[in-house]
Scaffold this active site. Structure first.
Site, PDB file in Angstrom:
ATOM      1  N   ASP A 199       0.906  -1.244  -0.192  1.00  0.00           N
ATOM      2  CA  ASP A 199       0.082  -0.032  -0.039  1.00  0.00           C
ATOM      3  C   ASP A 199       0.819   1.247  -0.116  1.00  0.00           C
ATOM      4  O   ASP A 199       0.486   2.237  -0.669  1.00  0.00           O
ATOM      5  CB  ASP A 199      -0.816  -0.172   1.290  1.00  0.00           C
ATOM      6  CG  ASP A 199      -0.157  -0.213   2.510  1.00  0.00           C
ATOM      7  OD1 ASP A 199       0.805  -0.598   2.573  1.00  0.00           O
ATOM      8  OD2 ASP A 199      -0.606   0.365   3.625  1.00  0.00           O
ATOM      9  N   ARG A 236       5.534   4.318   5.819  1.00  0.00           N
ATOM     10  CA  ARG A 236       5.028   4.221   7.137  1.00  0.00           C
ATOM     11  C   ARG A 236       5.239   3.015   7.875  1.00  0.00           C
ATOM     12  O   ARG A 236       5.457   2.063   7.262  1.00  0.00           O
ATOM     13  CB  ARG A 236       3.941   4.906   7.504  1.00  0.00           C
ATOM     14  CG  ARG A 236       2.592   4.288   6.795  1.00  0.00           C
ATOM     15  CD  ARG A 236       1.131   4.925   6.929  1.00  0.00           C
ATOM     16  NE  ARG A 236      -0.021   4.139   6.153  1.00  0.00           N
ATOM     17  CZ  ARG A 236      -0.739   4.953   5.349  1.00  0.00           C
ATOM     18  NH1 ARG A 236      -0.600   6.048   5.326  1.00  0.00           N
ATOM     19  NH2 ARG A 236      -1.634   4.120   4.846  1.00  0.00           N
ATOM     20  N   GLU A 241       3.372   0.392   8.095  1.00  0.00           N
ATOM     21  CA  GLU A 241       2.460  -0.549   7.394  1.00  0.00           C
ATOM     22  C   GLU A 241       2.929  -1.558   6.261  1.00  0.00           C
ATOM     23  O   GLU A 241       3.417  -2.589   6.602  1.00  0.00           O
ATOM     24  CB  GLU A 241       1.260   0.242   6.793  1.00  0.00           C
ATOM     25  CG  GLU A 241       0.041  -0.497   6.557  1.00  0.00           C
ATOM     26  CD  GLU A 241      -1.240   0.441   6.240  1.00  0.00           C
ATOM     27  OE1 GLU A 241      -2.076   0.154   5.893  1.00  0.00           O
ATOM     28  OE2 GLU A 241      -1.038   1.588   6.788  1.00  0.00           O
ATOM     29  N   TRP A 269     -12.072  -5.600  -1.543  1.00  0.00           N
ATOM     30  CA  TRP A 269     -10.656  -6.221  -0.918  1.00  0.00           C
ATOM     31  C   TRP A 269     -10.618  -7.704  -1.110  1.00  0.00           C
ATOM     32  O   TRP A 269      -9.360  -8.378  -2.074  1.00  0.00           O
ATOM     33  CB  TRP A 269     -10.402  -5.914   0.379  1.00  0.00           C
ATOM     34  CG  TRP A 269     -10.068  -4.524   0.661  1.00  0.00           C
ATOM     35  CD1 TRP A 269      -8.552  -4.255   1.139  1.00  0.00           C
ATOM     36  CD2 TRP A 269     -10.640  -3.253   0.497  1.00  0.00           C
ATOM     37  NE1 TRP A 269      -8.526  -2.856   0.989  1.00  0.00           N
ATOM     38  CE2 TRP A 269      -9.649  -2.343   0.732  1.00  0.00           C
ATOM     39  CE3 TRP A 269     -11.811  -2.984   0.164  1.00  0.00           C
ATOM     40  CZ2 TRP A 269     -10.033  -0.891   0.539  1.00  0.00           C
ATOM     41  CZ3 TRP A 269     -12.284  -1.841  -0.240  1.00  0.00           C
ATOM     42  CH2 TRP A 269     -11.497  -0.585  -0.002  1.00  0.00           C
ATOM     43  N   GLU A 320      -2.055   8.818  -1.369  1.00  0.00           N
ATOM     44  CA  GLU A 320      -3.217   8.002  -0.867  1.00  0.00           C
ATOM     45  C   GLU A 320      -4.438   8.657  -1.012  1.00  0.00           C
ATOM     46  O   GLU A 320      -5.562   8.177  -1.296  1.00  0.00           O
ATOM     47  CB  GLU A 320      -2.812   7.720   0.500  1.00  0.00           C
ATOM     48  CG  GLU A 320      -3.597   6.679   1.203  1.00  0.00           C
ATOM     49  CD  GLU A 320      -2.919   6.278   2.603  1.00  0.00           C
ATOM     50  OE1 GLU A 320      -3.693   5.268   3.040  1.00  0.00           O
ATOM     51  OE2 GLU A 320      -2.418   7.115   3.171  1.00  0.00           O
ATOM     52  N   HIS A 357       1.064   6.079  -3.192  1.00  0.00           N
ATOM     53  CA  HIS A 357       0.342   5.059  -2.843  1.00  0.00           C
ATOM     54  C   HIS A 357      -0.605   4.916  -4.059  1.00  0.00           C
ATOM     55  O   HIS A 357      -1.317   5.799  -4.308  1.00  0.00           O
ATOM     56  CB  HIS A 357      -0.741   5.687  -1.619  1.00  0.00           C
ATOM     57  CG  HIS A 357      -1.478   4.536  -1.016  1.00  0.00           C
ATOM     58  ND1 HIS A 357      -1.325   4.173   0.384  1.00  0.00           N
ATOM     59  CD2 HIS A 357      -2.421   3.775  -1.531  1.00  0.00           C
ATOM     60  CE1 HIS A 357      -1.931   3.280   0.557  1.00  0.00           C
ATOM     61  NE2 HIS A 357      -2.845   2.984  -0.470  1.00  0.00           N
TER      62      HIS A 357
END
Length: 887
Positions: free
Chosen positions: A489, A493, A495, A555, A760, A781
Site C-alpha cells: 500500500d 510508514r 504498514e 478487498w 493516498e 500510494h
C-alpha cells in the site's frame, strides 16, 4: 527466408532462470516481422538436456522432448507451450523454438535455456544457523540503560549477524551452484565478493507455508585451495517491524533470524563435494549495530570486521553458531525477479537550516536508500540521515510515518574517506536530512538508490500535455516503489502491507506498465494460502494481524478478479487453474452467509469506497455489486477451464444476484440508493442494470458529476471505473474534463502541488486545510493512479475486444478529446509489440499503429472508418470537424 522473428524467449516468464521447480515449465516467446500480414501457423518446441557443466556450447546434449507442431490457432502455439517431458534436479535444459510461417516454411525461431532447482526434499542438506544467544562472550554483560542516540523503538533490535565458514576446493571445477535462503533477509559472499544483485532476499512470503531460496552460479568464483563463505543476516520481515498493529508490530514469524546455505561443487572427473551451513560455522557482530526495514539502520565503522569473507581471515575470536535442523518442507525456488537496485537518482539541491542540518531534494519521491560520500570524518563522529516525502515550513515532514523512523546512522572510525549506504532497510522519500557534518556534502555525492522488484518494462505512454505526462510519471513511480516483493500500500510508514483492493484496482494499469505475470504468480500463492477454511479471503496477504479476519467487499474479491485479469492479459490458463478452486470457494462463502443475495453479513472490515470525497456510497450496494461481479468472473473462469457445469451454476448465480441488486437498490426513476458516482459506475461497469434502468444509470452518473461542479467524488473503488465507464457510455468529453482539471479534488490537483508520485488521499495536502491526518496520509500510494488503464486503452487506444484473450483480437479505438493534440504509446503484449500514435493538427487526424504477428485489429478511426487489419504497421488519416463530437 521468413521475415518472422521470435524474441523474449522465456521460461516461467523469466529470462534463462537458473533454478525453477515447476513441474511443467511454461515456455513463451513474442513475435515480430517487417512484413505485413505475417504470422505463425504453428510452433514446435524441442528440449534437450545438457550432460554436465553450465555451458551447453561445449557439452553433448540429448533430445528429451518435442511438443510436436502446435497450431497457433489453438492459443497455446501463439503465446507459449508447457514442457511435458522429464525433469531432474540440478540440470540445465536447452530449448529451441521452431516456427512455421504463413507460407508453410519451417525455421528455427530462437533458443534459450533454463535450469532446474532442487526438486526432491532429499536434495536438501545442512541446517539453519543463527547467533547462539546462550554462548558466553565478554561483551554480554548487561548494564543499566543510559541516555544515548539509540531510539527506544530499536533499542532491542539485534545487530546484523556475520556468519562465515571456510573450505577447500580442488582444481578442475566443472560446475558449482550455491543455494541459499533465510528466515530473515541476507546477503551471501564468496571469497570477498557479494553474490548476485538481489536486495532484501528472500523477500516476503508467508514463511509458515513457503520460503523462497535463491540460486547462484559460482563456478568461476571458486578458487583452487582455500575458499571462504560469508553470510550477513538481519531480521527483515521474519522478526522485524511490519504493519501497524501496536500489539504485534514484530516477531510475526520468529524471534531471531537464521540462514541456510548449500554449495554443490561438481568436478571435471564427475566427483562432487557439498558445503553446507552446520556447526562448523562461526559468528560475530560487526559494523551494523541494528537494522530494521521500517526503522532504519545504524552502522558503526569502529566495529568493522575487515575482510571477513576472504580466505585466510583470522576468525579465532568468533563464536560458534546455533544450529537448527529443518525438514525443508516449505522450501520453494524463487518464482519471480527479486528486489534490485533498478535506478539511481542524484540529489538536485541542498539547503542548510539554522541548526546546520543539510536538506537534500532528489526531485522525485522514490523508494530505496541513500549512498553518500562523506569524505574525511573524525573518530566517533556521528552522521544521521532522516528521510521524508514532503516538507512543512521548509523542514522535513515525518509525522505521517507514525512509528516508523526511516532514520539511518553512521558512526565514523576516523578514516579519510567514508562512504555510507545501509544494507537491510528501505525507505520512502524525496528528501533526506543529513546532520552531524561541519559542512554539507556536495549534491553529486548524495545518491538515492532506487529499489523495486525487477519486473520487466512492458508499456509506455506520452502525451502533448506536460501535466498529463507528469501524472503518468507519478503512476509509474508509485508502481516502482510499491511493487517491492509484493504489491504494498505504501513504502514509508509502519504498514507496508499487501492490501488486496489496492492491487486489484491497479492491476490493469500495472500490467500495461510492466510484465507482472511472475510477480503476481508469486503473490497469489500467499493470497490462496491466507484463505480460511470457510473460504474467506483476507484484506491483506500475507496476514500479520488479527485485524484482518473476514475479507471486505472489493478487498477479498481480489482473489477472484486478479487471476481472471492475468488470464485475459497473458492467455495462460495455468494462472486460472491454480486459483480457480479458491475463487469458487470465496463466492460460495459469500452466498452461504447471504442467502437473499444481498451482501450484508460477513463483510469483515467493510471499507466501502475507501477515501471517497463528499459522497458516501451505500456499503450493501457496493458489496452486492462485487458479489455479482465475482460470481460472473468465476463463471467465465469455469468456462475457460472447460468446467461447463460450474460455468452454468455461477452464471445463474450472477444473474440472480443482479436481479436482487436491481430489486433492492433501484428506484422507480432508475436512481440508485445513495445516488453517488460510484453507485452508477459499479452498476454500469458490472452490467448490473439493463434496458431502461441502464439508460437511467448513465443519465444519473452524468448528473452526479455535474452536481459536484464537474469534479469526482470517487474513492479507491470508484476511481478505477470512472473514466472507462464514461468513455463506454459515449462521454469522452466528461472523462477528459475529469482528467485535465486541476481543481480540488482531481487527478491533477496533486500534480499542481508538486507531487511526483500518486497520493493516498485526494486531500493529502490542500491549500485550504494543509495536511490530512497523520494517522493515515501516504504520499506514495498507487491506488488512485488506476486511471493509467484508461490512458492506455482509451486515450492511446491500445485495447482488446471483450472476448479476446492475450490480445489476439485488438481494438484500436483512440478517443480524441480535451486539449491533447498528440499521444504515443506502446505495449509488449504476450504476442508482441502493439503501438498506437496519433496527432491532431487543426481538424486533421493521423494515426499510426503496429499490430504483432498472429493478431488482428479492429481499428476505429476518429472521424473516419472502422476497418479490420492484420499484423504490421498501418497509417490512417481522417478529418475531425471541430464542432463534431468525437469518441
Amino acid at each position: 527466408m521468413s521475415s518472422l522473428q521470435a524474441y523474449d524467449l522465456r521460461t516461467e516468464y523469466r529470462d534463462t532462470p537458473l533454478a525453477i521447480d515447476t513441474t511443467n515449465p511454461r515456455l513463451s516467446w513474442r513475435l515480430r516481422s517487417a512484413a505485413a500480414g505475417s504470422h505463425a501457423l504453428a510452433a514446435r518446441v524441442v528440449v534437450r538436456s545438457t550432460s554436465g557443466g553450465s555451458d551447453s556450447s561445449s557439452k553433448d546434449s540429448t533430445e528429451l522432448w518435442s511438443s510436436g507442431w502446435v497450431s497457433s490457432s489453438t492459443g497455446a502455439g501463439a503465446v507459449g507451450i508447457a514442457y511435458e517431458g522429464p525433469l531432474a534436479s540440478r540440470t540445465r535444459y536447452d530449448w529451441t523454438l521452431e516456427l512455421r510461417d504463413a507460407d508453410g516454411a519451417e525455421f528455427e525461431g530462437g533458443s534459450s535455456w533454463f535450469e532446474t532447482a532442487l526438486l526432491q526434499r532429499s536434495d536438501f542438506a545442512g541446517a539453519f544457523i543463527s547467533v547462539d544467544n546462550t554462548y558466553d562472550i565478554p561483551d554480554r554483560e548487561f548494564d543499566p540503560p543510559v541516555d544515548d542516540d539509540i531510539p527506544t523503538a530499536v533499542r532491542h533490535v539485534p545487530p546484523a549477524a556475520h556468519l562465515r565458514s571456510s573450505f577447500t576446493a580442488r582444481a578442475g571445477v566443472a560446475r558449482a551452484r550455491l543455494y541459499s535462503t533465510a528466515h530473515g533477509i541476507y546477503t551471501v559472499h564468496l571469497n570477498g565478493e557479494r553474490l548476485g544483485t538481489a536486495e532484501l532476499a528472500p523477500g516476503w512470503t508467508d514463511y509458515t507455508e513457503r520460503l523462497q531460496y535463491q540460486t547462484y552460479d559460482v563456478t568461476a568464483a571458486l578458487r583452487e585451495g582455500d575458499n571462504a563463505l560469508g553470510l550477513l543476516l538481519a531480521d527483515g520481515w521474519w522478526a522485524g517491524y511490519v504493519g501497524f498493529d501496536a500489539r504485534r508490530q514484530g516477531n510475526h514469524y520468529g524471534v531471531a533470524a537464521e540462514a541456510w546455505v548449500q554449495l554443490e561443487i561438481t568436478y571435471d572427473d564427475g566427483s562432487t563435494e557439498t558445503v553446507v551451513t552446520d556447526s562448523s560455522w562461526q559468528t560475530a557482530n560487526g559494523r551494523i549495530h541494528y537494522t530494521d526495514l521500517l526503522m532504519g539502520e545504524y552502522v558503526d565503522a569502529r566495529r568493522d570486521l575487515g575482510d571477513w569473507t576472504t580466505p585466510g581471515y583470522d576468525a579465532s575470536g568468533w563464536a560458534p553458531v546455533s544450529v537448527r535442523t529443518d525438514d525443508f518442507a516449505t522450501f520453494v525456488a524463487e518464482v519471480d525477479a527479486p528486489i534490485e537496485i533498478i535506478d539511481e537518482v542524484t540529489a538536485k539541491s541542498v539547503v542548510i537550516d539554522a541548526q546546520g542540518r543539510a536538506l537534500y531534494d532528489f526531485g522525485q519521491n522514490l523508494v530505496g536508500r541513500v549512498r553518500v560520500e562523506l569524505g574525511s570524518l573524525g573518530v566517533d563522529q556521528s552522521i544521521i540521515l532522516r528521510h521524508g516525502e514532503v516538507l512543512e515550513n521548509d523542514a522535513l515532514y515525518t509525522a505521517n510515518l507514525r512509528t516508523a523512523q526511516q532514520r539511518d546512522v553512521y558512526v565514523s572510525a576516523g578514516a579519510d574517506e567514508n562512504t555510507f549506504e545501509p544494507t537491510f532497510t528501505m525507505h520512502g522519500f524525496r528528501y533526506v536530512e543529513i546532520s552531524g557534518l561541519s559542512s554539507p556534502v556536495p549534491v553529486e555525492n548524495v545518491v538515492a538508490r532506487v529499489m523495486s522488484s525487477a519486473t520487466p518494462p512492458a508499456g509506455d505512454i506520452t502525451t502533448s500535455s506536460d501535466d498529463v505526462n507528469q501524472l503518468i510519471s507519478n503512476i509509474r513511480w508509485g508502481q516502482r516503489g510499491n511493487f517491492a516483493g509484493l504489491p504494498t500500500d505504501c513504502p514509508q510508514r509502519d504498514e507496508r502491507l499487501g492490501w488486496m483492493a489496492d492491487a486489484q484496482v491497479f492491476l490493469p494499469t500495472a500490467a500495461l506498465n510492466a510484465d507482472v505475470a511472475s510477480f503476481f504468480t508469486r503473490w497469489l500463492a500467499d493470497v490462496r494460502g491466507a484463505q480460511t477454511a470457510e473460504g474467506s479471503f483476507p484484506d491483506v496477504a500475507p496476514v500479520v494481524s488479527q485485524f484482518f479476519f473476514d475479507g471486505a467487499p472489493a478487498w477479498a474479491d481480489a482473489g477472484v478478479i486478479i487471476p481472471w485479469h492475468l488470464y485475459k492479459v497473458y492467455g495462460d490458463l495455468r494462472l486460472l487453474e491454480t486459483s480457480y478452486e479458491s475463487m469458487r470457494r470465496w463466492v460460495d462463502f459469500v452466498e452461504k452467509h447471504n442467502s437473499d443475495l444481498i451482501w450484508t453479513k460477513r463483510v469483515g472490515n467493510h471499507y466501502g469506497d475507501w477515501l471517497q470525497i463528499d459522497a458516501l456510497t451505500p456499503r450493501p450496494l457496493m458489496a452486492t455489486a462485487y458479489f455479482a461481479h465475482s460470481a460472473e468472473l468465476v463463471a467465465k473462469s469455469a468456462a475457460a477451464l472447460g468446467k461447463s457445469a460450474d460455468a452454468e451454476h455461477y452464471a445463474d448465480l450472477a444473474a440472480r444476484i443482479k436481479s436482487a441488486f436491481r430489486d433492492t437498490f433501484t428506484g422507480a426513476d432508475g436512481r440508485l440508493d445513495g445516488d453517488t458516482q460510484t453507485d452508477y459506475l459499479l452498476a454500469l461497469a458490472f452490467d448490473l442494470v439493463d434496458g431502461e434502468q441502464r439508460e437511467a444509470a448513465k443519465k444519473h452518473l452524468v448528473e452526479a458529476i455535474e452536481a459536484h461542479d464537474g469534479l469526482l467524488t470517487t474513492g479507491f473503488v470508484g476511481v478505477s471505473l470512472l473514466c472507462p465507464v464514461l468513455s463506454e457510455i459515449g462521454r469522452d468529453d466528461l472523462a477528459y474534463a475529469l482528467l485535465e482539471t486541476d481543481r480540488y479534488p482531481s487527478l491533477l490537483y496533486s500534480v499542481r502541488q508538486g507531487a511526483t508520485t500518486i497520493w493516498e488521499r485526494w486531500d493529502g495536502w490542500t491549500e485550504h486545510a494543509g495536511f490530512q491526518s497523520v494517522e493515515m496520509n501516504s504520499f506514495n500510494h498507487y491506488s488512485l493512479g488506476s486511471v493509467g488503464e484508461w490512458l492506455y486503452r482509451y486515450v492511446a487506444g491500445i485495447d482488446q475486444t471483450a472476448d479476446s484473450i492475450a490480445y489476439e483480437h485488438l481494438l484500436i479505438a483512440p478517443r480524441v478529446g480535451g486539449s491533447l493534440t498528440s499521444v504515443s504509446a506502446h505495449y509488449e503484449s504476450s504476442r508482441g509489440r502493439i503501438s498506437s500514435a496519433w496527432t491532431l493538427e487543426g481538424d486533421r487526424f493521423a494515426l499510426e499503429i503496429e499490430v504483432p504477428p498472429g493478431a488482428v485489429a479492429t481499428v476505429v478511426v476518429p472521424g473516419g472508418e472502422t476497418v479490420e487489419v492484420t499484423s504490421g504497421r498501418h497509417h490512417f488519416d481522417s478529418i475531425i470537424p471541430s464542432a463534431a463530437p468525437v469518441g
